[in-house]
Design a protein around this motif. Sequence first.
Motif, PDB file in Angstrom:
ATOM      1  N   GLU A  19      -1.724   2.737   6.370  1.00 51.25           N
ATOM      2  CA  GLU A  19      -0.847   1.475   5.984  1.00 51.25           C
ATOM      3  C   GLU A  19      -1.732   0.426   5.495  1.00 51.25           C
ATOM      4  O   GLU A  19      -3.040   0.298   6.206  1.00 51.25           O
ATOM      5  N   VAL A  20      -1.492  -0.122   4.769  1.00 53.14           N
ATOM      6  CA  VAL A  20      -2.529  -1.285   4.073  1.00 53.14           C
ATOM      7  C   VAL A  20      -1.674  -2.817   4.021  1.00 53.14           C
ATOM      8  O   VAL A  20      -0.441  -2.762   3.915  1.00 53.14           O
ATOM      9  N   TYR A  21      -2.233  -3.664   4.713  1.00 48.87           N
ATOM     10  CA  TYR A  21      -1.764  -4.980   4.532  1.00 48.87           C
ATOM     11  C   TYR A  21      -2.409  -5.883   3.368  1.00 48.87           C
ATOM     12  O   TYR A  21      -3.650  -6.038   3.154  1.00 48.87           O
ATOM     13  N   LYS A  27       2.445  -8.826   3.491  1.00 50.97           N
ATOM     14  CA  LYS A  27       3.446  -7.484   3.648  1.00 50.97           C
ATOM     15  C   LYS A  27       2.392  -6.211   3.804  1.00 50.97           C
ATOM     16  O   LYS A  27       1.473  -6.111   3.121  1.00 50.97           O
ATOM     17  N   SER A  28       3.120  -5.181   4.480  1.00 51.58           N
ATOM     18  CA  SER A  28       2.451  -3.964   4.538  1.00 51.58           C
ATOM     19  C   SER A  28       3.006  -3.104   3.536  1.00 51.58           C
ATOM     20  O   SER A  28       4.050  -3.140   3.549  1.00 51.58           O
ATOM     21  N   TYR A  29       2.215  -2.057   3.155  1.00 56.83           N
ATOM     22  CA  TYR A  29       2.562  -1.057   2.238  1.00 56.83           C
ATOM     23  C   TYR A  29       2.055   0.332   2.869  1.00 56.83           C
ATOM     24  O   TYR A  29       1.200   0.549   3.614  1.00 56.83           O
ATOM     25  N   VAL A  54       2.698  -0.023  -6.384  1.00 54.84           N
ATOM     26  CA  VAL A  54       3.123   0.776  -7.210  1.00 54.84           C
ATOM     27  C   VAL A  54       4.839   0.700  -7.122  1.00 54.84           C
ATOM     28  O   VAL A  54       5.469   0.690  -8.315  1.00 54.84           O
ATOM     29  N   ASP A  55       5.499   0.199  -5.899  1.00 57.96           N
ATOM     30  CA  ASP A  55       6.858  -0.007  -5.452  1.00 57.96           C
ATOM     31  C   ASP A  55       6.585  -0.871  -4.325  1.00 57.96           C
ATOM     32  O   ASP A  55       5.780  -1.152  -3.585  1.00 57.96           O
ATOM     33  N   PRO A  56       7.966  -1.225  -3.848  1.00 57.58           N
ATOM     34  CA  PRO A  56       8.111  -2.211  -2.871  1.00 57.58           C
ATOM     35  C   PRO A  56       7.459  -1.702  -1.606  1.00 57.58           C
ATOM     36  O   PRO A  56       7.316  -2.516  -0.529  1.00 57.58           O
ATOM     37  N   GLN A  57       7.291  -0.357  -1.524  1.00 58.23           N
ATOM     38  CA  GLN A  57       6.911   0.028  -0.320  1.00 58.23           C
ATOM     39  C   GLN A  57       5.312   0.921  -0.485  1.00 58.23           C
ATOM     40  O   GLN A  57       4.965   1.008   0.481  1.00 58.23           O
TER      41      GLN A  57
END
Length: 303
Positions: A19-21, A27-29, A54-57
């Motif tokens: 997980e990256v913030y 926001k975290s992705y 890349v996308d919202p997640q």
Amino acid sequence: MAKDLKEGIITERAGQKVEVYLPDEKKSYRAIPLGKVRKKTKLYAGDRVRGRIVDPQTFAVEEVLERKNLLVRPPVANVDRVVIVQTIEHPPFQHFLLDNLLVVYDHLGLDTVIVFNKIDLLSEEGKKKLQYWENIYKSAGYDVLKVSAHTGEGIDRLKDYLKGQVCILAGPSGVGKSSILSALTGLKLRTQEVSEKTERGRHTTTGVKLSPFGEGSFVGDTPGFSRVEALQFMDKEEIRLHFPEFLRYKCKFSNCMHINEEGCGVKEALKRGEISCERYKSYLKMLHLHVDWLKDYCKEEEG
């Protein structure tokens, strides 16, 4: 660097889950390592990375920035400060464990701060002991803060102190590390009461996850330590270099171990009361040594 690359911090690495913030996005992705990163670089919590959304997640990691440090336990990179959490009561204070942690983290090149938690639960005797130990560690050169994660006392000051830093909480089980993390971040984490029978905490943390709080600040909990020995990390000749109060004094010999040597400035300072007997006793205990002359200058140690 391409203009559309964004910078973030890895906040969790658990198996294949990364997980990256992104501070700019707040926001975290889910992080997906690409190319050379995927093939050659293992990611750790605390790693500073660059990549693309890349996308919202999902965030694609294309580059890992150079680390300033990497801890093994817990596995976390780029730590600015270690918050060593202690209690005077509930559970009882273990100053030898604290002294070992301070020596080890200094050896690893990390700044530390001592935080006494659960000050709202102290008896009158406990309050006196807190003042006693606070004076010892401040005199030795350490920063000491007092908080109650339960009532919130001192938490704002701790937040200000840790502003803009990546920090981890360390210390024995049961001292309230997870509760302090919750108070800092607002996250509700699983905690357990100290066992009344043993007066020791039960482990509630098995890994590390960095949580953002404040402006550019991150904090992670760690597994509780029941025992740490400085000699597991360094040779006995090096331990003396990690007692900051010893470094204020000059000795006749540059390799003085501050035991029985002639012209030892540390021994003279101890005799004058400028160095704490409790701290010097911890030093001897780390070396597995005993000296008869100490009883002439030091009484039985406090609590």
